[in-house]
Design a protein around this motif. Structure first.
Motif, PDB file in Angstrom:
ATOM      1  N   ILE A 199      18.929   0.405  -5.945  1.00 35.55           N
ATOM      2  CA  ILE A 199      17.761   1.080  -5.369  1.00 35.55           C
ATOM      3  C   ILE A 199      16.996   1.827  -6.461  1.00 35.55           C
ATOM      4  O   ILE A 199      15.765   1.718  -6.556  1.00 35.55           O
ATOM      5  CB  ILE A 199      18.209   2.042  -4.257  1.00 35.55           C
ATOM      6  N   SER A 200      17.721   2.574  -7.278  1.00 38.70           N
ATOM      7  CA  SER A 200      17.062   3.355  -8.332  1.00 38.70           C
ATOM      8  C   SER A 200      16.365   2.464  -9.340  1.00 38.70           C
ATOM      9  O   SER A 200      15.278   2.798  -9.842  1.00 38.70           O
ATOM     10  CB  SER A 200      18.097   4.239  -9.046  1.00 38.70           C
ATOM     11  N   THR A 201      16.961   1.319  -9.643  1.00 39.59           N
ATOM     12  CA  THR A 201      16.344   0.382 -10.582  1.00 39.59           C
ATOM     13  C   THR A 201      15.063  -0.195 -10.006  1.00 39.59           C
ATOM     14  O   THR A 201      14.057  -0.331 -10.723  1.00 39.59           O
ATOM     15  CB  THR A 201      17.338  -0.747 -10.926  1.00 39.59           C
ATOM     16  N   CYS A 202      15.064  -0.529  -8.737  1.00 33.79           N
ATOM     17  CA  CYS A 202      13.850  -1.050  -8.101  1.00 33.79           C
ATOM     18  C   CYS A 202      12.731  -0.014  -8.123  1.00 33.79           C
ATOM     19  O   CYS A 202      11.569  -0.338  -8.409  1.00 33.79           O
ATOM     20  CB  CYS A 202      14.144  -1.480  -6.664  1.00 33.79           C
ATOM     21  N   HIS A 212       0.824  -1.213   0.000  1.00 35.56           N
ATOM     22  CA  HIS A 212       0.000   0.000   0.000  1.00 35.56           C
ATOM     23  C   HIS A 212       0.858   1.263   0.000  1.00 35.56           C
ATOM     24  O   HIS A 212       0.365   2.360  -0.317  1.00 35.56           O
ATOM     25  CB  HIS A 212      -0.920  -0.009   1.222  1.00 35.56           C
ATOM     26  N   LEU A 213       2.133   1.139   0.362  1.00 31.67           N
ATOM     27  CA  LEU A 213       3.024   2.295   0.397  1.00 31.67           C
ATOM     28  C   LEU A 213       3.455   2.731  -0.999  1.00 31.67           C
ATOM     29  O   LEU A 213       3.796   3.902  -1.222  1.00 31.67           O
ATOM     30  CB  LEU A 213       4.287   1.956   1.204  1.00 31.67           C
ATOM     31  N   LEU A 262      13.081  10.091  -0.489  1.00 32.08           N
ATOM     32  CA  LEU A 262      13.763   9.725   0.758  1.00 32.08           C
ATOM     33  C   LEU A 262      13.088   8.524   1.423  1.00 32.08           C
ATOM     34  O   LEU A 262      13.762   7.593   1.884  1.00 32.08           O
ATOM     35  CB  LEU A 262      13.774  10.924   1.708  1.00 32.08           C
ATOM     36  N   ALA A 263      11.756   8.544   1.452  1.00 33.72           N
ATOM     37  CA  ALA A 263      11.028   7.442   2.090  1.00 33.72           C
ATOM     38  C   ALA A 263      11.200   6.143   1.307  1.00 33.72           C
ATOM     39  O   ALA A 263      11.418   5.073   1.898  1.00 33.72           O
ATOM     40  CB  ALA A 263       9.547   7.801   2.209  1.00 33.72           C
ATOM     41  N   PHE A 264      11.091   6.226  -0.008  1.00 35.96           N
ATOM     42  CA  PHE A 264      11.228   5.043  -0.861  1.00 35.96           C
ATOM     43  C   PHE A 264      12.638   4.465  -0.730  1.00 35.96           C
ATOM     44  O   PHE A 264      12.834   3.244  -0.619  1.00 35.96           O
ATOM     45  CB  PHE A 264      10.954   5.428  -2.316  1.00 35.96           C
ATOM     46  N   ALA A 266       8.046  15.117  -4.179  1.00 24.92           N
ATOM     47  CA  ALA A 266       8.901  14.114  -4.813  1.00 24.92           C
ATOM     48  C   ALA A 266      10.145  13.836  -3.979  1.00 24.92           C
ATOM     49  O   ALA A 266      10.587  12.685  -3.874  1.00 24.92           O
ATOM     50  CB  ALA A 266       9.297  14.574  -6.215  1.00 24.92           C
ATOM     51  N   VAL A 267      10.703  14.868  -3.378  1.00 26.18           N
ATOM     52  CA  VAL A 267      11.881  14.687  -2.522  1.00 26.18           C
ATOM     53  C   VAL A 267      11.524  13.844  -1.303  1.00 26.18           C
ATOM     54  O   VAL A 267      12.248  12.904  -0.933  1.00 26.18           O
ATOM     55  CB  VAL A 267      12.456  16.055  -2.100  1.00 26.18           C
ATOM     56  N   ARG A 268      10.393  14.157  -0.664  1.00 25.62           N
ATOM     57  CA  ARG A 268       9.982  13.373   0.510  1.00 25.62           C
ATOM     58  C   ARG A 268       9.741  11.917   0.133  1.00 25.62           C
ATOM     59  O   ARG A 268      10.143  10.997   0.847  1.00 25.62           O
ATOM     60  CB  ARG A 268       8.722  13.982   1.133  1.00 25.62           C
TER      61      ARG A 268
END
Length: 402
Positions: free
Chosen positions: A234-237, A163-164, A193-195, A188-190
């Motif tokens: 991380i970016s690919t995921c 759900h996130l 960071l969370a992702f 988008a920045v927040r």
């Protein structure tokens, strides 16, 4: 430019295709001052430029911001750009080639075909529950959960955390719109960071207990020294999670909205789903394109229609216009689910062709078949409202009766 191209106008967002027709009639290229971009509306040019190595999704593999005549992004936007710029969609060779080769192992025809049963079972379950509840918002109940669950399953994101993903994705994708606001950038920045923090924890968990999923596979490649940094992982995921559902969600709701507005086509599809679903999927992707625009930087001077576009410029390749080009499509303004010759470019082309296109087609066909089978009287319950976005074209909701 006197063509009626206005990506912030509600009328344009409702139906941009007449404006595209005017663009195509007037010229092959238009400079658009509000975004300082060169608009490319014809199918032949869009297709060619997607494959032209004189253009790129980034320029930083060859130039600094200053050398390219661009202003660096504000420092407060850095978390978004670190996350976005290390994904393969915004990289060029050799980095793009290296990462895509690793990710492609998870999207081989055999691997994707193995997911078909899972996708079809999930689509049928979602539709069954939707019908049992008497209908409602097809976007929230069918279009969104299906592709989110599939890509999350591939990556190994636990069901309790899924759900996130959609809210983070929506906030990050806001930066792909034209001239995003500071408020959009802050969201988008927040989300970035969370992702990132979430995926760092998930990667640590998969290191401790590997599974049969793509994240575990990328970790293994990283630990084997296969030229994949942790940030690239991380970016690919994030890219796969965003791209793996955003376009499919929009294609689903745009497609059903188009079918409701063309009852003859919907009736034909209901009469012969086995024969027509494959061509219907392609036509729905073409008719109301989920990704309307794809941007590329000009790395070396190019010429389009006798117009020189200099190095340092940005071109806006208008997918929605290209998919309605009468030079390529007969009666492009008509929805024709039997259309056999359909070279749409909704999945892009060239080295950045959508790696998940085969999976997206399976998802779109599965939800279409399940709804045709379990909700044969599906009907629009209220006129939907367009999302206030241009680049990623979709609906806020699609209320239906079953």
């Amino acid at each position: 430019m006197d063509a009626p191209f206005d990506p912030w106008s509600p009328d344009f967002l409702t139906d941009p295709y007449p404006a595209y027709a005017t663009l195509r009639e007037k010229a092959r290229v238009h400079h658009y001052p509000p975004t300082n971009q060169w608009l490319i509306p014809h199918h032949e040019d869009v297709s060619a430029l997607l494959r032209d190595r004189r253009l790129g999704r980034t320029y930083l593999h060859r130039f600094t911001h200053e050398e390219f005549g661009r202003t660096p992004p504000p420092p407060e936007h850095e978390p978004f750009h670190v996350l976005n710029d290390n994904g393969m969609l915004d990289l060029e060779a050799p980095a793009h080639t290296r990462i895509r080769r690793l990710v492609a192992k998870a999207f081989t025809p055999r691997t994707v075909e193995r997911l078909r049963g899972y996708v079809e079972e999930l689509a049928d379950r979602l539709v069954r529950d939707f019908v049992a509840d008497g209908g409602g918002d097809l976007a929230a109940r069918i279009a969104e959960p299906l592709p989110v669950a599939v890509i999350a399953e591939m990556l190994g994101v636990p069901e309790a955390d899924r759900h996130l993903l959609r809210p983070w994705s929506a906030d990050i994708c806001g930066m792909y719109e034209l001239n995003p606001s500071e408020e959009t950038a802050a969201r988008a920045v927040r989300a970035s960071l969370a992702f990132t923090a979430y995926l760092e924890e998930l990667i640590d968990a998969r290191r401790a207990r590997p599974g049969d999923d793509l994240i575990s596979g990328l970790i293994a490649a990283y630990e084997d020294g296969d030229s994949l940094s942790e940030q690239e992982m991380i970016s690919t995921c994030v890219l796969l999670l965003n791209a793996g559902h955003e376009a499919t969600v929009n294609a689903t709701v745009n497609g059903w909205h188009a079918l409701f507005r063309h009852p003859d086509q919907l009736a034909a599809l209901r009469a012969d789903p086995a024969g027509l679903v494959p061509t219907a999927v392609e036509e729905l992707l073409r008719y109301d394109t989920p990704l309307q625009l794809f941007e590329r930087w000009v790395l070396e001077d190019i010429e389009v229609g006798g117009v020189r576009i200099p190095r340092g410029a940005e071109v806006a390749l208008l997918f929605g216009s290209a998919n309605h080009d009468p030079a390529v499509f007969d009666a492009p303004g008509e929805l024709d689910i039997t259309r056999a010759d359909n070279p749409h470019i909704s999945f892009s082309a060239g080295i950045h062709y959508c790696i998940g296109a085969p999976l997206a087609r399976i998802e779109l066909a599965a939800s279409l078949r399940a709804l045709l089978r379990r909700a044969p009287r599906l009907a629009l319950a209220a006129e939907p409202v367009r999302r206030p976005n241009f680049v990623m074209r979709g609906l806020t909701e699609l209320l239906v009766d079953v």
